[in-house]
Design a protein around this motif. Structure first.
Motif, PDB file in Angstrom:
ATOM      1  N   PRO A  28     -29.227  -3.341   2.891  1.00 29.06           N
ATOM      2  CA  PRO A  28     -28.747  -4.729   2.750  1.00 29.06           C
ATOM      3  C   PRO A  28     -29.823  -5.771   3.091  1.00 29.06           C
ATOM      4  CG  PRO A  28     -27.173  -3.411   3.995  1.00 29.06           C
ATOM      5  CD  PRO A  28     -28.401  -2.575   3.813  1.00 29.06           C
ATOM      6  N   ALA A  29     -30.618  -5.502   4.135  1.00 29.92           N
ATOM      7  CA  ALA A  29     -31.668  -6.447   4.522  1.00 29.92           C
ATOM      8  C   ALA A  29     -32.731  -6.547   3.434  1.00 29.92           C
ATOM      9  CB  ALA A  29     -32.298  -6.033   5.853  1.00 29.92           C
ATOM     10  N   LEU A  30     -33.107  -5.419   2.845  1.00 32.98           N
ATOM     11  CA  LEU A  30     -34.111  -5.434   1.780  1.00 32.98           C
ATOM     12  C   LEU A  30     -33.595  -6.156   0.545  1.00 32.98           C
ATOM     13  CD1 LEU A  30     -35.640  -1.854   2.071  1.00 32.98           C
ATOM     14  CD2 LEU A  30     -36.726  -4.024   2.638  1.00 32.98           C
ATOM     15  N   LYS A  31     -32.329  -5.948   0.224  1.00 32.38           N
ATOM     16  CA  LYS A  31     -31.750  -6.655  -0.925  1.00 32.38           C
ATOM     17  C   LYS A  31     -31.757  -8.159  -0.679  1.00 32.38           C
ATOM     18  CE  LYS A  31     -28.872  -3.154  -3.067  1.00 32.38           C
ATOM     19  NZ  LYS A  31     -27.509  -2.750  -3.441  1.00 32.38           N
ATOM     20  N   GLY A  32     -31.425  -8.569   0.544  1.00 35.12           N
ATOM     21  CA  GLY A  32     -31.449  -9.987   0.884  1.00 35.12           C
ATOM     22  C   GLY A  32     -32.848 -10.562   0.785  1.00 35.12           C
ATOM     23  N   PHE A  33     -33.850  -9.798   1.239  1.00 38.50           N
ATOM     24  CA  PHE A  33     -35.238 -10.248   1.152  1.00 38.50           C
ATOM     25  C   PHE A  33     -35.660 -10.431  -0.300  1.00 38.50           C
ATOM     26  CE2 PHE A  33     -39.749  -9.183   0.653  1.00 38.50           C
ATOM     27  CZ  PHE A  33     -40.326 -10.186   1.425  1.00 38.50           C
ATOM     28  N   VAL A  34     -35.333  -9.463  -1.137  1.00 41.31           N
ATOM     29  CA  VAL A  34     -35.704  -9.544  -2.554  1.00 41.31           C
ATOM     30  C   VAL A  34     -34.995 -10.716  -3.223  1.00 41.31           C
ATOM     31  CG1 VAL A  34     -35.509  -8.369  -4.784  1.00 41.31           C
ATOM     32  CG2 VAL A  34     -36.302  -7.118  -2.779  1.00 41.31           C
ATOM     33  N   ASP A  35     -33.717 -10.923  -2.880  1.00 34.83           N
ATOM     34  CA  ASP A  35     -32.977 -12.038  -3.482  1.00 34.83           C
ATOM     35  C   ASP A  35     -33.569 -13.384  -3.091  1.00 34.83           C
ATOM     36  OD1 ASP A  35     -31.281 -10.261  -4.712  1.00 34.83           O
ATOM     37  OD2 ASP A  35     -29.680 -10.450  -3.211  1.00 34.83           O
ATOM     38  N   SER A  36     -33.997 -13.518  -1.829  1.00 32.93           N
ATOM     39  CA  SER A  36     -34.504 -14.815  -1.378  1.00 32.93           C
ATOM     40  C   SER A  36     -35.975 -15.022  -1.708  1.00 32.93           C
ATOM     41  CB  SER A  36     -34.275 -14.986   0.125  1.00 32.93           C
ATOM     42  OG  SER A  36     -35.008 -14.014   0.843  1.00 32.93           O
ATOM     43  N   MET A  37     -36.790 -13.973  -1.613  1.00 34.44           N
ATOM     44  CA  MET A  37     -38.232 -14.114  -1.811  1.00 34.44           C
ATOM     45  C   MET A  37     -38.693 -13.747  -3.220  1.00 34.44           C
ATOM     46  SD  MET A  37     -39.419 -15.402   0.892  1.00 34.44           S
ATOM     47  CE  MET A  37     -41.148 -15.222   0.553  1.00 34.44           C
ATOM     48  N   GLY A  38     -37.872 -13.048  -3.956  1.00 42.51           N
ATOM     49  CA  GLY A  38     -38.260 -12.608  -5.293  1.00 42.51           C
ATOM     50  C   GLY A  38     -38.740 -13.729  -6.204  1.00 42.51           C
ATOM     51  N   PRO A  39     -37.964 -14.804  -6.339  1.00 42.71           N
ATOM     52  CA  PRO A  39     -38.409 -15.895  -7.213  1.00 42.71           C
ATOM     53  C   PRO A  39     -39.731 -16.536  -6.753  1.00 42.71           C
ATOM     54  CG  PRO A  39     -36.070 -16.100  -6.739  1.00 42.71           C
ATOM     55  CD  PRO A  39     -36.593 -15.017  -5.856  1.00 42.71           C
ATOM     56  N   ALA A  40     -39.900 -16.695  -5.431  1.00 43.31           N
ATOM     57  CA  ALA A  40     -41.144 -17.297  -4.915  1.00 43.31           C
ATOM     58  C   ALA A  40     -42.334 -16.393  -5.190  1.00 43.31           C
ATOM     59  CB  ALA A  40     -41.014 -17.571  -3.421  1.00 43.31           C
ATOM     60  N   LEU A  41     -42.162 -15.087  -5.011  1.00 45.12           N
ATOM     61  CA  LEU A  41     -43.262 -14.155  -5.284  1.00 45.12           C
ATOM     62  C   LEU A  41     -43.582 -14.109  -6.777  1.00 45.12           C
ATOM     63  CD1 LEU A  41     -42.363 -11.226  -2.860  1.00 45.12           C
ATOM     64  CD2 LEU A  41     -44.247 -12.850  -2.639  1.00 45.12           C
ATOM     65  N   ALA A  42     -42.569 -14.162  -7.608  1.00 48.11           N
ATOM     66  CA  ALA A  42     -42.802 -14.172  -9.054  1.00 48.11           C
ATOM     67  C   ALA A  42     -43.558 -15.428  -9.455  1.00 48.11           C
ATOM     68  CB  ALA A  42     -41.476 -14.082  -9.803  1.00 48.11           C
ATOM     69  N   ASP A  43     -43.219 -16.561  -8.828  1.00 42.47           N
ATOM     70  CA  ASP A  43     -43.927 -17.814  -9.113  1.00 42.47           C
ATOM     71  C   ASP A  43     -45.387 -17.712  -8.686  1.00 42.47           C
ATOM     72  OD1 ASP A  43     -44.142 -20.540  -9.901  1.00 42.47           O
ATOM     73  OD2 ASP A  43     -44.023 -21.116  -7.779  1.00 42.47           O
ATOM     74  N   LEU A  44     -45.638 -17.127  -7.505  1.00 43.22           N
ATOM     75  CA  LEU A  44     -47.011 -16.953  -7.017  1.00 43.22           C
ATOM     76  C   LEU A  44     -47.804 -16.029  -7.933  1.00 43.22           C
ATOM     77  CD1 LEU A  44     -49.141 -17.410  -4.797  1.00 43.22           C
ATOM     78  CD2 LEU A  44     -48.182 -15.436  -3.615  1.00 43.22           C
ATOM     79  N   LEU A  45     -47.198 -14.942  -8.362  1.00 45.29           N
ATOM     80  CA  LEU A  45     -47.882 -14.012  -9.266  1.00 45.29           C
ATOM     81  C   LEU A  45     -48.231 -14.675 -10.591  1.00 45.29           C
ATOM     82  CD1 LEU A  45     -45.859 -10.728  -8.636  1.00 45.29           C
ATOM     83  CD2 LEU A  45     -48.226 -11.186  -7.984  1.00 45.29           C
ATOM     84  N   GLY A  46     -47.387 -15.591 -11.039  1.00 48.48           N
ATOM     85  CA  GLY A  46     -47.651 -16.292 -12.284  1.00 48.48           C
ATOM     86  C   GLY A  46     -48.802 -17.282 -12.164  1.00 48.48           C
TER      87      GLY A  46
END
Length: 115
Positions: free
Chosen positions: A59-77
């Motif tokens: 559950p903690a990892l899913k929460g991390f991916v949900d909250s940080m996923g968009p920011a990391l995708a933006d950084l990678l772009g």
């Protein structure tokens, strides 16, 4: 001398080709199989503990991916070539910075691996 003769007499049947094969396996293959089975038995409790830990963390990892996923995708772009940057650096105040390498610090990727 009697011990050596007795040992050889007991081991002689194992040296025969018929005894060396079990289900079409050679003595080396049987030994490897037994070795790997032993390792699996030793590792099994640790794997069960690891599975339990993974279930607790899910559950903690899913929460991390949900909250940080968009920011990391933006950084990678935004970053075109990660090799043009030094590793991340944490400043005393907690900020994390990525320093860009100078043009003479950037190594060209030749596609070859140096051994």
């Amino acid at each position: 001398m009697k011990r050596i003769a007795l040992t050889l007499a007991l081991l002689a049947p194992l040296a025969s080709p018929a005894a060396a094969e079990d289900d079409g396996l050679t003595l080396m293959e049987r030994g490897a199989r037994l070795f790997l089975e032993g390792i699996l038995k030793e590792v099994e409790p640790a794997m069960k503990d690891l599975q339990g830990l993974a279930e607790e963390m899910e559950p903690a990892l899913k929460g991390f991916v949900d909250s940080m996923g968009p920011a990391l995708a933006d950084l990678l772009g935004k970053v075109e070539d990660w090799s043009a940057y030094h590793p991340p650096e944490v400043l005393p105040n907690g900020d994390i910075i990525l320093r860009k390498k100078m043009p003479d610090e950037i190594e060209e990727d030749t596609g070859e691996i140096e051994l």
